[in-house]
Design an enzyme around this catalytic site. Structure first.
Site, short mmCIF file in Angstrom:
data_model
loop_
_atom_site.label_atom_id
_atom_site.label_comp_id
_atom_site.label_asym_id
_atom_site.label_seq_id
_atom_site.Cartn_x
_atom_site.Cartn_y
_atom_site.Cartn_z
N ASP A 109 45.96 38.38 55.97
CA ASP A 109 46.53 37.15 55.39
C ASP A 109 48.00 37.29 55.02
OD1 ASP A 109 46.15 38.96 53.34
OD2 ASP A 109 45.37 37.49 51.92
N ASP A 158 49.20 41.35 49.50
CA ASP A 158 50.22 40.52 48.87
C ASP A 158 50.55 40.93 47.42
OD1 ASP A 158 51.62 38.00 49.26
OD2 ASP A 158 50.38 37.31 47.59
N ARG A 213 42.99 46.10 40.43
CA ARG A 213 43.86 44.92 40.36
C ARG A 213 44.39 44.94 38.92
NH1 ARG A 213 42.65 42.12 44.98
NH2 ARG A 213 40.48 42.11 45.68
O1 F6P Z 1 41.59 40.59 49.52
C1 F6P Z 1 40.47 41.30 49.93
C2 F6P Z 1 39.21 40.66 49.42
O2 F6P Z 1 38.12 41.42 49.88
C3 F6P Z 1 39.03 39.19 49.78
O3 F6P Z 1 38.55 39.00 51.09
C4 F6P Z 1 38.06 38.76 48.73
O4 F6P Z 1 38.13 37.37 48.50
C5 F6P Z 1 38.52 39.54 47.52
O5 F6P Z 1 39.20 40.68 48.01
C6 F6P Z 1 37.41 39.97 46.60
O6 F6P Z 1 37.98 40.61 45.53
P1 F6P Z 1 37.14 41.49 44.49
O7 F6P Z 1 36.73 42.75 45.19
O8 F6P Z 1 38.10 41.75 43.39
O9 F6P Z 1 35.94 40.69 44.12
#
Ligand code: F6P
Length: 356
Positions: free
Chosen positions: A131, A105, A74
């Site tokens: 989503d 998204d 990210r």
């Molecule tokens: O968007 C995918 C997801 O797995 C969501 O279901 C969850 O809230 C989020 O990513 C968790 O993100 P991270 O792996 O950055 O903690």
């Protein structure tokens, strides 16, 4: 435009099926005489100039693997002008003419930014959350739901032995679809999702009545977005259920377990078709589109339209969001959102109806 070289990347949270999409992108492109560079670690790889050539052999066998062999991130730096400048420099250096971006998204926001800076980009869905309002289906959703359903089957065994209520939190961010669908598939007595206000009293009453009638195991599924993202409402709910019904209750948060594992057939199929279509769209000189599945058909949807309809569905429209659309298009969008909400409500009622 004749593309000579395209890049492919996965970004945001990984999802089972991403590898199958990469494979489809690579092989469809190579078939059309286009070279493919894999961008390592999502948009971060564009900033850090971390790319590598992908051959047909490089994607052999990956169709069966969860996660993403191209790695992901990210990447906030990509949202800055400096980050974008570095990414564009990488594209220039390696003569990347276009990009296929696989993710959710956030990934599509990056894709639009790239398109606006002269790199045509197509999005392919890859998120377990389902989503993205513009599409009925996102790659990874089915595998995640199957993983949850398998775990709830295990929890039912122990719940039945001990006459307990098992409250299970599942991922989904602000979307309750993983929770909702798995609640039906695993015979849960209740489900809590962000889209619909949860009635604690009704849930407690149902469990107490069913216990009195002899039922021993109670599965309750809570989507992580209920009561605020990361608030673990399910933990509190388990305590309330135990206090008010006398049924011993346990809370389990499934967390990232749900994001891993071998992709199901459904995900491999969707990923392969979507990945291949992404390259075909580029060959038709199209860009800034996301490959969606609507009524079982693959349909390219403008990414900006997908953002607008998403905000409409989530009641988050901002001034100007609908300026680009005609009255007729807006009416269609409203209709689409209303049908989606009605469908979610129907499924929610079904959980209650079948909880006996
Ligand atoms: O968007 C995918 C997801 O797995 C969501 O279901 C969850 O809230 C989020 O990513 C968790 O993100 P991270 O792996 O950055 O903690």
């Amino acid at each position: 435009m004749k593309f000579r070289k395209i890049g492919v990347l996965t970004s945001g949270g990984d999802a089972p099926g991403m590898n199958a999409s990469i494979r489809a992108v690579v092989r469809t492109a190579l078939d059309n005489g286009i070279e493919v560079l894999g961008v390592v670690g999502g948009y971060r790889g564009l900033i850090d100039d971390n790319v590598r050539k992908l051959t047909s052999r490089d994607v052999s066998g990956v169709i069966a693997l969860g996660g993403t062999f191209l790695l992901t991130d990210r990447c906030d730096e990509f949202k800055t002008p400096e980050g974008m400048a570095k990414a564009l420099e990488t594209c220039r250096k390696h003569e990347i003419d276009a990009i296929v971006a696989i993710g959710g998204d956030g990934t599509f926001r990056g894709a639009t930014d790239l398109t606006n800076h002269g790199i045509p980009t197509i999005g392919v869905t890859g998120t377990i959350d389902n989503d993205i309002t513009a599409t009925d289906y996102t790659v990874g959703f089915d595998t995640a739901m199957n993983t949850v359903t398998g775990i709830i089957d295990c929890l039912r065994d122990t719940g039945e032995s001990h006459a307990r209520c098992m409250v299970t939190e599942v991922m989904g961010r602000h979307c309750g679809e993983i929770a909702l669908y798995t609640a039906i598939a695993s015979g849960a007595v209740a489900v809590a999702i962000p889209e619909i206000e949860f009635d604690v009293d009704a849930c407690v009453k149902r469990i107490a009545e069913l216990r009195a009638a002899g039922k021993r195991n109670f599965q309750v599924i809570v989507s992580e977005g209920v009561g605020g993202y990361h608030s673990h409402f399910g933990e509190e709910l388990a305590k309330i259920i135990e206090e008010r019904t006398g049924v011993e209750s346990r809370f389990n948060c499934l967390g990232h377990i749900v994001r891993g594992g071998q992709p199901t057939l459904r995900d491999r199929l969707a990923a392969s078709c979507m990945g291949s279509m992404a390259v075909e769209l580029l060959l038709q000189d199209k860009s800034n589109l996301v490959v969606c599945e609507l009524n079982s058909e693959l349909v390219p949807v403008d990414i900006n339209y997908s953002f607008a309809i998403d905000r409409m569905y989530k009641n988050k429209l901002k001034d100007g969001d609908l300026d680009a659309y005609t009255e007729e298009q807006i009416a269609e969008m409203r209709d689409f959102c209303a049908r989606k909400s009605a469908h979610i409500k129907e499924l929610y009622s079904l959980v209650e109806e079948l909880a006996k």
